[in-house]
Design a protein around this motif. Structure first.
Motif, PDB file in Angstrom:
ATOM      1  N   MET A 187       6.438 -32.865  66.727  1.00 12.84           N
ATOM      2  CA  MET A 187       4.889 -34.536  67.149  1.00 12.84           C
ATOM      3  C   MET A 187       3.467 -33.636  67.508  1.00 12.84           C
ATOM      4  O   MET A 187       2.844 -34.085  67.203  1.00 12.84           O
ATOM      5  CB  MET A 187       5.045 -35.193  69.061  1.00 12.84           C
ATOM      6  CG  MET A 187       6.127 -35.988  68.360  1.00 12.84           C
ATOM      7  SD  MET A 187       6.926 -36.500  70.054  1.00 12.84           S
ATOM      8  CE  MET A 187       7.701 -35.918  70.406  1.00 12.84           C
ATOM      9  N   PRO A 188       4.155 -31.636  67.529  1.00  8.25           N
ATOM     10  CA  PRO A 188       2.359 -31.313  68.398  1.00  8.25           C
ATOM     11  C   PRO A 188       1.772 -30.850  66.445  1.00  8.25           C
ATOM     12  O   PRO A 188       2.529 -30.518  65.644  1.00  8.25           O
ATOM     13  CB  PRO A 188       2.288 -30.326  68.714  1.00  8.25           C
ATOM     14  CG  PRO A 188       4.065 -30.213  69.174  1.00  8.25           C
ATOM     15  CD  PRO A 188       4.199 -31.253  68.427  1.00  8.25           C
ATOM     16  N   TYR A 189       0.389 -30.318  66.618  1.00  9.93           N
ATOM     17  CA  TYR A 189      -0.030 -29.960  65.239  1.00  9.93           C
ATOM     18  C   TYR A 189       0.222 -28.234  65.066  1.00  9.93           C
ATOM     19  O   TYR A 189      -0.476 -27.659  66.725  1.00  9.93           O
ATOM     20  CB  TYR A 189      -1.418 -30.097  64.687  1.00  9.93           C
ATOM     21  CG  TYR A 189      -1.678 -29.223  64.335  1.00  9.93           C
ATOM     22  CD1 TYR A 189      -1.460 -29.937  62.317  1.00  9.93           C
ATOM     23  CD2 TYR A 189      -3.142 -29.085  64.408  1.00  9.93           C
ATOM     24  CE1 TYR A 189      -2.194 -29.469  61.751  1.00  9.93           C
ATOM     25  CE2 TYR A 189      -4.252 -28.222  63.160  1.00  9.93           C
ATOM     26  CZ  TYR A 189      -3.078 -28.831  61.791  1.00  9.93           C
ATOM     27  OH  TYR A 189      -3.708 -27.579  60.874  1.00  9.93           O
ATOM     28  N   VAL A 190       0.689 -27.783  64.881  1.00  7.92           N
ATOM     29  CA  VAL A 190       0.612 -25.823  64.917  1.00  7.92           C
ATOM     30  C   VAL A 190      -0.415 -25.419  63.723  1.00  7.92           C
ATOM     31  O   VAL A 190      -0.152 -23.981  64.544  1.00  7.92           O
ATOM     32  CB  VAL A 190       2.030 -25.583  64.917  1.00  7.92           C
ATOM     33  CG1 VAL A 190       3.143 -26.718  65.882  1.00  7.92           C
ATOM     34  CG2 VAL A 190       1.824 -26.038  63.742  1.00  7.92           C
ATOM     35  N   GLY A 191      -1.095 -25.864  63.293  1.00  4.54           N
ATOM     36  CA  GLY A 191      -1.912 -25.142  62.521  1.00  4.54           C
ATOM     37  C   GLY A 191      -3.038 -24.591  63.225  1.00  4.54           C
ATOM     38  O   GLY A 191      -3.550 -23.809  62.895  1.00  4.54           O
ATOM     39  N   GLY A 192      -2.948 -24.411  64.700  1.00  3.21           N
ATOM     40  CA  GLY A 192      -4.100 -23.865  65.288  1.00  3.21           C
ATOM     41  C   GLY A 192      -5.439 -24.827  66.267  1.00  3.21           C
ATOM     42  O   GLY A 192      -5.818 -25.855  66.206  1.00  3.21           O
TER      43      GLY A 192
END
Length: 173
Positions: free
Chosen positions: A145-150
């Protein structure tokens, strides 16, 4: 309960609804979009957002630190502040342009969900049986679910969409 070490009495009551990260609070409200579709129905196979901020076919529904945002992988207060500032600026933009509704487009939502998943699969996060994948909630779809791109890359994407007249969003008077 009495403790022997400190010799004082502690009474406590805990109210809890479980830990259904990123979607639980929204799924527990009967939120309805266009055509009466519930958010629960829309997200039956997993959450879908554009930038973690809005959902296609749910006009004027802003989500703060929702799925598709880096919120739970960052300092939550900083992510909340970034979202609130972006939403505030968006509402100001809508008002100054005599617009009454905004919602994510299906195309932008599809593109963002694909991007979030692509970036996540460069990591080991999706391989873990964790709450990031909804694994702690029986019956919850197993999607990362979360965005890991920073946080910085994420904020840049949000700012770019706004700078381009809220690209990826449908605005109407």
């Amino acid at each position: 309960m009495r403790t022997t070490e400190t010799e004082f009495e502690v009474d406590s009551i805990v109210f809890a609804t479980g830990f259904d990260a990123m979607t639980g609070a929204l799924m527990n409200i009967d939120i309805r979009g266009r055509g009466g579709q519930s958010l629960h129905e829309k997200w039956a196979a997993g959450p879908r957002t554009y930038l973690g901020l809005m959902v296609a076919d749910f006009p004027n529904l802003f989500t703060i630190t929702g799925p598709g945002s880096p919120s739970v992988l960052s300092n939550m207060m900083v992510s909340i502040e970034q979202h609130v500032d972006w939403i505030t600026d968006c509402i100001k933009y809508l008002r100054s342009h005599d617009m009454r509704t905004i919602e994510a487009t299906v195309a932008a939502e599809d593109e963002w969900v694909e991007h979030v998943n692509t970036v996540a699969h460069y990591t080991l996060f999706p391989m873990a049986n964790s709450w990031y994948m909804g694994a702690n909630i029986p019956g919850k779809p197993r999607v990362f679910m979360p965005y890991v791109g920073g946080v910085n890359a994420y904020a840049e994407r949000c700012n770019d969409a706004a700078a381009q007249g809220y690209r990826g969003f449908a605005l109407s008077a």
